[in-house]
Design a protein around this motif. Structure first.
Motif, short mmCIF file in Angstrom:
data_model
loop_
_atom_site.label_atom_id
_atom_site.label_comp_id
_atom_site.label_asym_id
_atom_site.label_seq_id
_atom_site.Cartn_x
_atom_site.Cartn_y
_atom_site.Cartn_z
N THR A 110 1.03 -1.03 0.06
CA THR A 110 -0.11 -0.37 0.40
C THR A 110 0.75 1.19 0.15
O THR A 110 2.22 1.50 0.91
CB THR A 110 -0.85 0.03 1.15
OG1 THR A 110 -2.12 -1.08 0.87
CG2 THR A 110 -1.56 1.15 1.40
N ARG B 15 -6.05 -1.64 15.19
CA ARG B 15 -5.67 -0.92 13.80
C ARG B 15 -3.60 -0.64 13.40
O ARG B 15 -4.08 0.18 12.22
CB ARG B 15 -6.36 0.26 14.20
CG ARG B 15 -7.85 -0.10 14.41
CD ARG B 15 -8.73 1.35 15.32
NE ARG B 15 -10.35 1.07 15.35
CZ ARG B 15 -11.54 0.88 15.41
NH1 ARG B 15 -11.04 2.23 15.75
NH2 ARG B 15 -12.15 0.60 15.88
N LEU B 16 -3.46 -0.36 14.80
CA LEU B 16 -1.98 -0.08 14.34
C LEU B 16 -1.57 -0.81 13.12
O LEU B 16 -0.79 -1.44 12.05
CB LEU B 16 -0.50 0.12 15.53
CG LEU B 16 -1.29 1.36 16.34
CD1 LEU B 16 -0.28 1.03 17.63
CD2 LEU B 16 -0.76 2.58 15.55
N GLU B 18 -3.07 -3.23 11.35
CA GLU B 18 -3.08 -3.04 9.73
C GLU B 18 -2.35 -2.04 9.19
O GLU B 18 -2.21 -2.27 7.38
CB GLU B 18 -4.85 -2.69 10.25
CG GLU B 18 -5.82 -3.29 10.11
CD GLU B 18 -6.95 -2.62 10.22
OE1 GLU B 18 -7.21 -1.71 9.56
OE2 GLU B 18 -7.70 -3.00 11.22
N VAL B 19 -2.27 -1.10 9.87
CA VAL B 19 -0.93 -0.16 8.76
C VAL B 19 0.02 -0.60 8.29
O VAL B 19 1.00 -0.97 7.32
CB VAL B 19 -1.61 0.96 9.39
CG1 VAL B 19 0.05 2.71 8.83
CG2 VAL B 19 -2.59 1.71 9.99
N GLY B 23 1.30 -1.30 4.57
CA GLY B 23 2.09 -0.83 3.91
C GLY B 23 3.67 -0.66 4.79
O GLY B 23 4.85 -0.33 3.85
N ALA B 28 4.52 3.12 7.06
CA ALA B 28 3.21 3.62 7.85
C ALA B 28 3.76 4.67 8.44
O ALA B 28 4.43 5.00 9.50
CB ALA B 28 3.41 2.27 8.67
N ALA B 32 -0.66 7.96 8.91
CA ALA B 32 -1.71 7.13 8.41
C ALA B 32 -2.07 6.17 9.76
O ALA B 32 -3.40 5.77 9.92
CB ALA B 32 -0.82 6.15 7.92
N LEU B 33 -1.65 5.69 10.51
CA LEU B 33 -1.69 5.49 12.22
C LEU B 33 -2.66 5.90 12.79
O LEU B 33 -3.72 5.38 13.16
CB LEU B 33 -0.06 5.40 12.07
CG LEU B 33 1.29 4.09 11.90
CD1 LEU B 33 2.76 4.66 12.46
CD2 LEU B 33 0.70 2.96 12.54
N ALA B 36 -5.91 5.91 11.34
CA ALA B 36 -6.76 4.24 11.37
C ALA B 36 -6.85 4.39 12.84
O ALA B 36 -8.13 3.52 13.20
CB ALA B 36 -5.69 3.51 10.86
N LYS B 52 7.36 5.62 17.07
CA LYS B 52 6.60 5.11 16.14
C LYS B 52 7.90 3.80 16.09
O LYS B 52 6.85 2.04 15.48
CB LYS B 52 7.13 4.97 14.84
CG LYS B 52 6.40 4.54 13.43
CD LYS B 52 7.43 5.23 12.23
CE LYS B 52 7.11 4.31 11.08
NZ LYS B 52 7.07 3.94 9.82
#
Lengths: 190, 190
Positions: A110, B15-16, B18-19, B23, B28, B32-33, B36, B52
DNA sequence: GTCTATATTTGGATAGAC
DNA sequence: GTCTATCCAAATATAGAC
């Protein structure tokens, strides 16, 4: 440093490819690309006015050409078995015996431009078609041939991932040795 | 929005994940994080003061817990065959039938912190060990068992890559159906 | 064709109000 | 615990000298 290129175009492409391959599209920063090529960022923009997406496109075009060469023995070799063996050797060389990732994997996460992921999908389908054709020529029925080609690509890609994650290229080498039997063998191979 | 958490910790982690999964580490971004999770960037820093890298660590810890659950049937089920079948079902669910990438692949590209790639390697080895153990219990000799576990992980990872690149989850589903035979079958399986 | 210098945007991270 | 506002560095991209 006059008006003549200090770095050959093919070399630029290959060095860009290394960076995209190792870090993916998002991980390939202009600084990293610039350092790898040995040109300042502005010089990269001179060669690729459309910036990073254009560099990625050039990389995929280079990969496509390389893939054609890798797959050529599959239909050019009169002896199918030898063709498959030669493809396996070229794959081993192209992926440095499992020490580098595949652009089809890393550049399609992505964040990459749509045309990049679309191009990658086309390359994967070309690869599958060429292997299925070889399997057909080796005597498999069409359904078998497609299934075996798919299994082969799955194993190649999987072996690259596992080798990289484990820092153990032997997984890739081991997997490659099994490719010919998978594509050619008469018996039912999973 | 008082002093009590507006989003459950496990939900944040998921949810983190997923990102990062979609990616990779480089892809990430905090934006984006943040989007999400549904929290502002500053709120993420409240929960992860080390930023991060800490978020990535939390994601891998969550993945580790999930992996334990996925692998549990391999040793908890008295019937080995049923254990393997249940693992396959959990894998299918965890990867949404092949529609999402594996963190072990995408989070380990160049650019990720060393402890992240090291953790990913440990998880891969746990996975291999659990499958090898099941294969042993099914009657394989130790060498066979290790080889089959390796082949299984290779196919799972490869199927995820190929499914994603081709936008065709059926590759993954097909591959999963072959897992039990690969790990359990008496006959020589490549 | 390549460079230095610079503009602009995004990413990572912190301060302090509520 | 979450937010707005802000800072600083890095990333993408451009201008113009050589």
């Amino acid at each position: 440093m006059g008006r003549t290129a200090s770095v050959d175009e093919a070399v630029v492409q290959a060095r860009l490819a290394e960076v995209f391959r190792a870090g993916g599209y998002a991980g390939a920063s202009l600084s990293a690309l610039s350092a790898a090529v040995g040109l300042q960022r502005a010089s990269l923009y001179h060669r690729f006015p459309d910036g990073k997406p254009a560099m990625a496109r050039a990389v995929l075009q280079g990969i496509e050409a390389e893939l054609q060469e890798t797959l050529r023995p599959l239909h050019a070799e009169p002896d199918v078995a030898e063709g498959v063996a030669e493809m396996a050797r070229r794959i081993a060389r192209g992926y440095q015996d499992g020490r580098v990732a595949c652009v089809l994997d890393t550049m399609t996460l992505t964040g990459a431009p749509d045309d990049i992921t679309a191009h990658a999908a086309r390359l994967a389908r070309q690869w599958l078609a060429a292997m299925a054709d070889a399997s057909l020529r080796a005597g498999a029925d069409p359904q078998q041939a497609n299934a075996r080609a798919q299994a082969a690509l799955v194993r190649i890609q999987g072996a690259l991932v596992v080798s990289r994650v484990l820092h153990d290229p032997s997984v890739f080498e081991q997997t490659l040795t099994e490719l010919p039997a998978l594509l050619l063998s008469d018996r039912r191979a999973l």
